[in-house]
Write an enzyme that holds these catalytic residues in place. Structure first.
Site, short mmCIF file in Angstrom:
data_model
loop_
_atom_site.label_atom_id
_atom_site.label_comp_id
_atom_site.label_asym_id
_atom_site.label_seq_id
_atom_site.Cartn_x
_atom_site.Cartn_y
_atom_site.Cartn_z
N GLY A 1 36.50 35.57 39.18
CA GLY A 1 37.90 35.60 38.34
C GLY A 1 38.45 36.92 37.98
O GLY A 1 37.76 37.88 37.91
N SER A 2 39.71 37.13 37.86
CA SER A 2 40.40 38.23 37.22
C SER A 2 39.92 38.51 35.93
O SER A 2 39.63 37.69 35.11
CB SER A 2 41.73 38.57 37.49
OG SER A 2 41.96 38.45 38.94
N GLY A 3 40.12 39.76 35.25
CA GLY A 3 40.09 40.04 33.92
C GLY A 3 38.61 40.54 33.60
O GLY A 3 38.51 40.92 32.65
N HIS A 4 37.76 41.04 34.42
CA HIS A 4 36.67 41.55 34.41
C HIS A 4 36.48 43.06 35.12
O HIS A 4 35.25 43.43 35.25
CB HIS A 4 35.40 40.77 35.07
CG HIS A 4 35.39 39.15 34.48
ND1 HIS A 4 35.31 38.88 33.38
CD2 HIS A 4 35.64 38.08 35.25
CE1 HIS A 4 35.31 37.69 33.30
NE2 HIS A 4 35.57 36.93 34.30
N HIS B 77 33.30 34.95 29.36
CA HIS B 77 34.47 34.12 29.30
C HIS B 77 34.59 33.74 27.94
O HIS B 77 35.31 32.44 27.80
CB HIS B 77 34.72 32.96 30.42
CG HIS B 77 34.31 33.59 31.60
ND1 HIS B 77 33.22 33.12 32.38
CD2 HIS B 77 35.39 33.98 32.57
CE1 HIS B 77 33.16 33.52 33.67
NE2 HIS B 77 34.46 34.36 33.70
N ASP C 69 33.49 28.98 41.27
CA ASP C 69 32.93 30.02 42.51
C ASP C 69 32.06 29.21 43.29
O ASP C 69 32.29 29.30 44.65
CB ASP C 69 32.51 31.22 41.61
CG ASP C 69 33.45 31.88 41.00
OD1 ASP C 69 34.55 32.11 41.30
OD2 ASP C 69 33.05 32.18 39.82
#
Lengths: 333, 333
Positions: A55-58, A220, A111
């Protein structure tokens, strides 16, 4: 919401455009595929290549680990969401150099599902694929169910080991075995001091009252082992190090690699205060720090907090984890 | 307070201990002097060396710019407070290699006072000292009083240029002239979205209401040009780029180096969204981006926000600012 963004629906695409514009000659999108980046400075032929995604945001996870001695390509989804099977397949095709592709990613159901299907489709095209799934978060499941643990910042060591093993010219089973060994010998745990805000949501999905910490919270916001009063940094570190050492592999030696990771809003000064205590505690336990990285390596947007990862080294991993590697996005010492 | 710290009185010392423990062989304290770090991997003899310093709380500024192709030593004070004359003198003595020392620091009265006195004392010991004072923040004074501007993230370019000039073997006047040229051609401006908390204070000294931004706020919370409603990132960037371009040196060419800097709590995704717009705006203005750095290069603890710095290149600076350099604390691309 205190963010420098445009329409939240454009968050990932504009971030990717920025990365592409900032790193010409080092990173490129493979064809028309959105949400995917591969090395522009590499020849993939004749060696095992490494694909990752999440995921994005990391950031710098996952895109920041595309570089020499690390991964060769990466697919990213929307914020905290898995990329698609198509994205991962596009990366796989773009980086395949004839000797197979190793998938390295974190242990999350979305994932797993997408990347397992991508692997099946790649195999159907004649591309050999193996997988190493990072599951380093000791707070997320007990040791007797270690394979169900979440993957957090410790995946950093898996990239370094996999990339270094691939660079030696080893075949896919050997590169995969090295990455799996790194994962099997990595233990991580973190604390969160303040939550983050998803761009599309606009407010925090959960609260962490000032003066308290969430021990073992996932990247998350997944539940950890409990909420506690915020104590001195040294007491917080001692608790985390105790838990990591208690969970050490049975054949742990006396050498470790250390990652002190910031989750987004915790400043570098604090991370060095944390590293200081980690180092002292490991020395007192008779452990030698053969490698250390201190900084933001796997974040949760602007979450406040930190995690500690220990890789319990054996001779093979000691050589691989310190091999030269570099990223356009983050310091890889 | 949401910080991983111990007694706030120990914040700087424990941070320094962590940096020393994390980077053996690269950084060391000069003698018994507290609050000072010099390169452990350098031979200072036979070349001009570079000293810097400033308050703590801005990592990787200032300590993170001690490394090959950058500064040779650094003195730091308490959080947001100048180091002492003694500290700067200790650094000067430790790094002097016989060809003089260039002081590079930001334009703040405490730093000026202490470093000017240190320079006098060093000269009395036979050490030649020159000074280059960064004053890049266009929000802090109009162009006709540019010498009274505050120094913010643009000092990053001064380190790169000074370090690269020193590495060529140039003499002190030439190295100083190159650094001063970089400073004279650098323009920076930032926005703050959320304040930071000083460890010894425990609460924010000022508030930035959610949904507003402080345009041009300094890295210690100094007033900027005004409080505005938070708009889309592109609108914020456009305003900053307009102000920077309007303030360009009279002899600006068509090449720039760009720094998009995070102030502490603004995530790397946002910084790339910002970089994307900066790049597009510069291209539209006929400017070629010869170099770019995106990340946290000069922070204000965990302040949320970002700054943009432009170095308007000439032929000499274009070569120097892209010369190889590295830091143990931050990516220097």
């Amino acid at each position: 919401m205190r963010k420098l963004i445009n329409d939240p629906a454009d968050f990932v695409d504009q971030m990717l455009t920025g990365i592409e514009l900032a790193h010409p000659g080092r990173l490129r999108r493979p064809g028309d595929e959105a949400g995917a980046i591969v090395r522009a400075d590499a020849d993939f032929a004749g060696r095992v290549t490494i694909a990752t995604g999440g995921g994005s945001g990391h950031l710098p996870l996952f895109l920041g680990y595309v570089g020499p001695g690390l991964a060769d390509g990466c697919a990213v989804g929307q914020v905290f969401a898995s990329p698609s099977t198509d994205q991962m397949l596009a990366v796989t095709r773009a980086i395949h150099g004839g000797r197979g592709v190793l998938y390295v990613y974190g242990n999350y159901s979305g994932d797993r599902m997408n990347f397992e299907l991508a692997a099946d489709l790649a195999r159907a095209e004649g591309i050999e694929v193996e997988t190493a799934v990072a599951a380093d978060d000791v707070a997320s499941a007990p040791a007797d169910r270690a394979q169900s643990r979440r993957g957090i910042a410790g995946i950093y060591f898996a990239y370094r080991v996999a990339g270094a093993a691939a660079a030696t010219g080893a075949d896919l089973p050997r590169v995969a075995a090295a990455a799996r060994s790194a994962i099997a010998r990595t233990r991580s745990m973190g604390v969160a001091l303040a939550p983050c805000v998803l761009p599309a949501v606009g407010h925090a999905n959960f609260d962490i009252p000032a003066g308290t910490i969430e021990v073992g919270m996932g990247i998350h916001g997944e539940p950890g082992v409990g909420r506690e009063e915020l104590r001195d940094a040294d007491a917080v570190v001692d608790d985390l190090v105790d838990r990591l050492l208690a969970d050490a592999p049975a054949d742990a030696g006396d050498q470790v690699a250390v990652l002190v990771n910031g989750l987004g809003a915790t400043c570098l000064e604090e991370l060095y205060i944390v590293y200081r205590r980690v180092h002292e505690r490991l020395a007192a336990a008779g452990l030698d720090v053969a490698h250390r990285s201190v900084g933001e390596y796997a974040t949760s947007l602007e979450m406040a907090g930190a995690s500690i990862s220990l890789l319990f080294l054996d001779d093979e991993l000691a050589g691989l984890v310190t091999a030269p590697a570099s990223s356009p996005l983050v310091l890889v010492p």
